[in-house]
Write a protein that holds these residues in place. Structure first.
Motif, PDB file in Angstrom:
ATOM      1  N   ARG A 197      -0.144  14.797  30.021  1.00  0.00           N
ATOM      2  CA  ARG A 197       1.215  16.591  29.640  1.00  0.00           C
ATOM      3  C   ARG A 197      -0.221  17.528  28.956  1.00  0.00           C
ATOM      4  N   ARG A 198      -1.337  17.257  29.212  1.00  0.00           N
ATOM      5  CA  ARG A 198      -2.205  18.268  28.920  1.00  0.00           C
ATOM      6  C   ARG A 198      -2.703  18.989  30.259  1.00  0.00           C
ATOM      7  N   LEU A 199      -2.493  18.526  30.810  1.00  0.00           N
ATOM      8  CA  LEU A 199      -1.983  18.842  32.288  1.00  0.00           C
ATOM      9  C   LEU A 199      -1.758  19.966  32.852  1.00  0.00           C
ATOM     10  N   LEU A 200      -0.438  19.418  32.186  1.00  0.00           N
ATOM     11  CA  LEU A 200       0.956  20.304  32.622  1.00  0.00           C
ATOM     12  C   LEU A 200       1.814  21.174  31.712  1.00  0.00           C
ATOM     13  N   GLN A 201       0.663  21.869  30.544  1.00  0.00           N
ATOM     14  CA  GLN A 201       1.235  22.461  30.197  1.00  0.00           C
ATOM     15  C   GLN A 201       0.678  24.321  30.712  1.00  0.00           C
ATOM     16  N   GLU A 202       2.099  25.317  29.561  1.00  0.00           N
ATOM     17  CA  GLU A 202       1.609  26.491  30.233  1.00  0.00           C
ATOM     18  C   GLU A 202       2.478  27.375  29.248  1.00  0.00           C
ATOM     19  N   ARG A 203       1.580  28.128  29.060  1.00  0.00           N
ATOM     20  CA  ARG A 203       2.900  28.925  28.175  1.00  0.00           C
ATOM     21  C   ARG A 203       3.002  30.503  28.554  1.00  0.00           C
ATOM     22  N   VAL A 204       4.468  30.274  27.886  1.00  0.00           N
ATOM     23  CA  VAL A 204       5.320  31.677  28.313  1.00  0.00           C
ATOM     24  C   VAL A 204       5.834  32.123  26.842  1.00  0.00           C
ATOM     25  N   ALA A 205       5.862  33.368  27.426  1.00  0.00           N
ATOM     26  CA  ALA A 205       6.053  34.395  25.957  1.00  0.00           C
ATOM     27  C   ALA A 205       5.728  33.949  24.437  1.00  0.00           C
ATOM     28  N   GLY A 206       4.135  33.640  24.885  1.00  0.00           N
ATOM     29  CA  GLY A 206       3.480  32.544  23.017  1.00  0.00           C
ATOM     30  C   GLY A 206       3.924  31.421  23.272  1.00  0.00           C
ATOM     31  N   GLU A 207       4.971  30.668  23.846  1.00  0.00           N
ATOM     32  CA  GLU A 207       5.272  28.982  23.239  1.00  0.00           C
ATOM     33  C   GLU A 207       4.649  28.204  24.993  1.00  0.00           C
ATOM     34  N   ILE A 208       4.226  27.894  23.853  1.00  0.00           N
ATOM     35  CA  ILE A 208       3.883  26.063  25.109  1.00  0.00           C
ATOM     36  C   ILE A 208       4.817  25.580  25.406  1.00  0.00           C
ATOM     37  N   ARG A 209       4.499  25.010  26.629  1.00  0.00           N
ATOM     38  CA  ARG A 209       6.218  24.517  27.814  1.00  0.00           C
ATOM     39  C   ARG A 209       5.579  23.487  28.393  1.00  0.00           C
ATOM     40  N   VAL A 210       5.705  22.629  28.892  1.00  0.00           N
ATOM     41  CA  VAL A 210       5.554  20.873  29.679  1.00  0.00           C
ATOM     42  C   VAL A 210       6.030  21.320  30.890  1.00  0.00           C
ATOM     43  N   ARG A 211       5.706  21.381  32.291  1.00  0.00           N
ATOM     44  CA  ARG A 211       6.677  20.668  33.213  1.00  0.00           C
ATOM     45  C   ARG A 211       6.517  20.162  33.523  1.00  0.00           C
ATOM     46  N   TRP A 212       7.332  19.276  32.828  1.00  0.00           N
ATOM     47  CA  TRP A 212       7.160  18.144  33.080  1.00  0.00           C
ATOM     48  C   TRP A 212       8.125  17.903  35.074  1.00  0.00           C
ATOM     49  N   ASP A 213       8.639  18.475  35.495  1.00  0.00           N
ATOM     50  CA  ASP A 213       9.133  19.090  36.689  1.00  0.00           C
ATOM     51  C   ASP A 213       8.293  18.941  37.268  1.00  0.00           C
ATOM     52  N   LEU A 214       7.300  19.561  37.403  1.00  0.00           N
ATOM     53  CA  LEU A 214       6.515  20.235  38.027  1.00  0.00           C
ATOM     54  C   LEU A 214       5.083  19.466  38.010  1.00  0.00           C
ATOM     55  N   ALA A 215       4.737  17.759  37.752  1.00  0.00           N
ATOM     56  CA  ALA A 215       4.266  17.187  37.990  1.00  0.00           C
ATOM     57  C   ALA A 215       3.425  16.886  39.025  1.00  0.00           C
ATOM     58  N   PHE A 216       3.954  16.989  40.663  1.00  0.00           N
ATOM     59  CA  PHE A 216       2.980  16.430  41.518  1.00  0.00           C
ATOM     60  C   PHE A 216       4.163  17.750  42.571  1.00  0.00           C
ATOM     61  N   ASP A 217       4.001  18.719  41.968  1.00  0.00           N
ATOM     62  CA  ASP A 217       4.547  20.255  42.822  1.00  0.00           C
ATOM     63  C   ASP A 217       3.340  20.063  43.325  1.00  0.00           C
ATOM     64  N   LYS A 218       2.923  20.300  45.096  1.00  0.00           N
ATOM     65  CA  LYS A 218       1.722  20.665  45.031  1.00  0.00           C
ATOM     66  C   LYS A 218       0.711  21.980  44.796  1.00  0.00           C
ATOM     67  N   ASP A 219       1.415  22.898  44.983  1.00  0.00           N
ATOM     68  CA  ASP A 219       0.771  25.118  44.445  1.00  0.00           C
ATOM     69  C   ASP A 219       0.997  24.276  43.415  1.00  0.00           C
ATOM     70  N   PHE A 220       1.709  24.031  42.061  1.00  0.00           N
ATOM     71  CA  PHE A 220       1.381  23.637  40.982  1.00  0.00           C
ATOM     72  C   PHE A 220       0.218  23.293  40.331  1.00  0.00           C
ATOM     73  N   LEU A 221       0.338  22.256  40.998  1.00  0.00           N
ATOM     74  CA  LEU A 221      -1.453  21.484  41.026  1.00  0.00           C
ATOM     75  C   LEU A 221      -2.101  21.989  41.309  1.00  0.00           C
ATOM     76  N   ILE A 222      -2.431  22.520  42.373  1.00  0.00           N
ATOM     77  CA  ILE A 222      -3.958  23.184  42.924  1.00  0.00           C
ATOM     78  C   ILE A 222      -3.824  24.828  42.231  1.00  0.00           C
ATOM     79  N   GLU A 223      -2.758  25.307  42.086  1.00  0.00           N
ATOM     80  CA  GLU A 223      -2.868  26.543  41.087  1.00  0.00           C
ATOM     81  C   GLU A 223      -4.650  25.777  39.941  1.00  0.00           C
TER      82      GLU A 223
END
Length: 259
Positions: free
Chosen positions: A179-205
């Protein structure tokens, strides 16, 4: 169950009993307390934190530091005791735990901005950022979790992927780490991108942005940060020099906890 070098009969029996319940205990060979090959460096009075992402030879780093005589906690004790330090901001708890040892690596030091708290709590501390070629790191990361979670398909993931599958150390632990790894802030709100847990581009970023932030943080203090890729080093000499250890101990980096 595959036997790992260093696993004793009691450990294997515990693993066998817990496996049907969904628990998995890390390999003891990689995390047991090892006796160092050398005495603690004379006059050693600083803390050393390995802050590289998991799967960047962090266990190899730990072995070199132990062999150099630095006192390190058992990994299982460290993760269990410091589990909620990041979530709850219990920095006093972190300070008290670290006071008994010289060096640390892996969770929770490999996540988020824990290195900033360590820098504030322990003036004069030194930090080691282990790196790895980004594509190779992402492949290793995905492979580790795919095997740990017994996943056939990593293309479709959601929160249940981590809540309802294999448990590491204790219920909810792996879920909190991811959950800590996959958090991102969008428009001031924190959301968790569970759908990108194993997305290579997302992980590398995530991997590259954290490494860049660490280097920027220490940009004016180059003596306090060592950036090292053990796979690209001729030997351990540069690391031992950073630790203030006996340079005569330099040799090839050990291969530890390879997945």
């Amino acid at each position: 169950m595959k036997r790992v070098a260093g696993d004793g009969l009691p450990k294997r029996a515990i693993q066998a009993a817990l496996k049907p319940l969904g628990y998995k205990i890390v390999q003891i060979a990689a995390y047991q307390r090892r006796e160092g090959k050398a005495a603690r460096p004379a006059g050693f009075d600083r803390k050393v934190f390995g802050i590289g992402f998991n799967k960047t030879a962090t266990t190899t780093l730990a072995q070199v530091m132990r062999d150099a005589g630095l006192r390190m906690p058992k990994q299982l004790d460290q993760e269990l005791f410091l589990d909620d330090v990041i979530n709850l901001g219990e920095w006093g708890k972190l300070r008290d735990f670290c006071s008994s040892y010289d060096a640390f690596q892996d969770l929770p030091f490999s996540q988020n901005e824990v290195y900033i708290a360590c820098d504030a709590l322990f003036p004069g501390a030194r930090f080691i950022l282990t790196e790895r070629e980004p594509d190779a790191w992402a492949d290793s990361f995905v492979r580790y979790y795919r095997q740990s979670l017994d996943l056939e398909n990593v293309e479709k993931t959601d929160e249940a992927t981590f809540l309802g599958k294999s448990l590491y150390l204790k219920p909810g632990y792996m879920h909190r780490v991811m959950r800590r790894l996959l958090q991102e802030r969008v428009a001031g709100e924190i959301r968790v991108r569970w759908d990108l847990a194993f997305d290579k581009d997302f992980l590398i970023e995530r991997y590259q942005s954290r490494n860049a932030a660490i280097k920027a943080y220490f940009a004016q203090r180059p003596d306090d940060l060592l950036v090292v890729d053990p796979r690209e080093e001729e030997d351990t000499g540069r690391l031992l020099g950073f630790l203030g250890a006996d340079p005569d101990m330099a040799g090839p980096y050990p291969v530890a906890n390879a997945s």
